[in-house]
Design an enzyme around this catalytic site. Structure first.
Site, PDB file in Angstrom:
ATOM      1  N   CYS A 126       0.811  -1.232   0.000  1.00 51.46           N
ATOM      2  CA  CYS A 126       0.000   0.000   0.000  1.00 51.46           C
ATOM      3  C   CYS A 126       0.846   1.285   0.000  1.00 51.46           C
ATOM      4  O   CYS A 126       0.573   2.209  -0.779  1.00 51.46           O
ATOM      5  CB  CYS A 126      -0.936  -0.011   1.202  1.00 51.46           C
ATOM      6  SG  CYS A 126      -0.161  -0.557   2.727  1.00 51.46           S
ATOM      7  N   HIS A 234      -2.960   6.282   4.616  1.00 51.29           N
ATOM      8  CA  HIS A 234      -1.533   6.448   4.887  1.00 51.29           C
ATOM      9  C   HIS A 234      -1.057   7.828   4.395  1.00 51.29           C
ATOM     10  O   HIS A 234      -1.471   8.273   3.322  1.00 51.29           O
ATOM     11  CB  HIS A 234      -0.707   5.406   4.134  1.00 51.29           C
ATOM     12  CG  HIS A 234      -0.874   3.993   4.605  1.00 51.29           C
ATOM     13  ND1 HIS A 234      -1.566   3.643   5.742  1.00 51.29           N
ATOM     14  CD2 HIS A 234      -0.408   2.833   4.068  1.00 51.29           C
ATOM     15  CE1 HIS A 234      -1.520   2.324   5.888  1.00 51.29           C
ATOM     16  NE2 HIS A 234      -0.829   1.809   4.887  1.00 51.29           N
TER      17      HIS A 234
END
Ligand code: A2P
Length: 329
Positions: A126, A234
């Site tokens: 990710c 994130h």
């Protein structure tokens, strides 16, 4: 198209279901797959209920494509069995990413590497995905020499148990721990296990996967990956040193024109990307675009994305969309 979601009861799996529905992927039949524990459980997709089956049962049902997000060991064991049965696997685990015979794909960056022979395709980490989408147009224009990245990663990247740990801690409840320490009101400078060189596996993934996806081993990358008590996505502070000098306005334009990227960069009005705003979105958001004044030809950026979306589910579905568009499945 008959589509299997392996790990359909998990965080990424359920996001995959949402993304498939939202993007109108041509699903004629859905096959939700999970462990023996979840067998028979009902999963809703586009108003219809489907019963969860085990991986072996799913193979018998012969889907054309299977999106895997059920952990490394499930992928290691079952992806080859699915592939053997002629099912194209797009795998979100780290099991196949660095296998030289498998493609590691972020469609905006390197979709063209895919061929009809690719039966197991790896979805990158990710943190790596959201970074390379931003690096790509800059590398093409100015050639990247080195990247220094520090991450601020959401607990959703660890799975259901970690979100539960954060919620339990906030509610003052005892419960199962996904992390070795409290995560609420804390920052944990460890993601995944430590390697012999003192880096964590997540940090090494960001280094090696970036080189593989960008198709350029000359880009030097160093990373510090950190878990923070956040749910939406994130964030990354990225420092990029180039061979050639750049113009900041041109950098903004290159990023604004990059597919899958949205520039949010208006310091005067306190506008910059934040995980709260990226949550549930498919794009990568970039802001705080500025020169590193300590070194020539070097840029600082702040990059945010929903790790369950572009960092996992959306990227996997985009790979499937590309395969369909190019008639590779
Ligand atoms: P289950 O719910 O039956 O355990 P997360 O990463 O959010 O924790 O989700 C992990 C996903 O992977 C879940 O859907 C989980 O199913 C699935 N899973 C775990 N082990 C297996 C296995 N051996 N076979 C198939 N699916 C598995």
């Amino acid at each position: 198209m008959k589509v299997a979601i392996v790990g359909a009861t998990g965080l990424v799996g359920s996001e995959m279901l949402k993304v498939l529905a939202e993007r109108n992927f041509p699903v004629t039949e859905l096959i939700p797959v999970a462990s023996e524990r979840s067998k028979g459980k009902e999963i809703e997709f586009k108003g219809k209920k489907y019963k969860v089956v085990t991986p072996n049962e799913a193979i018998e049902l012969k889907p054309q494509v299977a999106l895997f997000s059920a952990g490394g060991s499930t992928s290691t064991e079952y992806a080859p069995k699915f592939a053997e049965a002629g099912i194209t696997v797009i795998d979100n685990s780290s099991a196949w990413r660095m296998d030289p015979t498998k493609k590691l794909v972020v469609p905006e960056v390197n979709a063209e590497v895919l061929t009809v022979g690719d039966k197991i395709i790896a979805n990158p980490n990710c943190s790596t995905i959201q970074m390379v989408v931003v690096l790509k147009p800059l590398h093409e224009k100015y050639k990247i020499k080195r990247v220094v990245v520090s991450t601020y990663q959401s607990v959703t990247g660890t799975g259901v148990k970690a979100v539960q740990q954060l919620n339990d801690e906030r509610a003052g409840k005892e419960g199962e721990k996904a992390y070795p320490y409290q995560i609420d009101l804390n920052v944990i400078p460890q993601i995944d296990v430590f390697q012999e060189n003192g880096y964590t596996k997540e940090e090494m993934k960001m280094i090696k996967e970036t080189n593989k996806i960008m198709g350029d081993d000359s880009i030097r990358v160093t990373a510090t990956t950190v878990r923070i008590p956040v749910i939406g996505g994130h964030s990354e502070a990225v420092n990029i040193a180039f061979e050639q000098d750049f113009d900041l306005q041109e950098v903004r334009e290159l990023l604004a024109n990059q597919s899958g990227v949205i520039v949010v960069d208006d310091p005067t009005n306190l506008k910059y990307p934040m995980p709260k705003d990226a949550h549930g979105k498919d794009e990568v958001f970039v802001g705080r675009i500025r020169r590193d004044e300590s070194q020539d030809k070097t840029l600082n950026l702040w990059v945010v994305a929903d790790n369950l979306r572009k960092g996992a589910a959306t990227n996997a579905v985009q790979i499937a969309e590309y395969l369909v568009k190019k008639q590779l499945i």
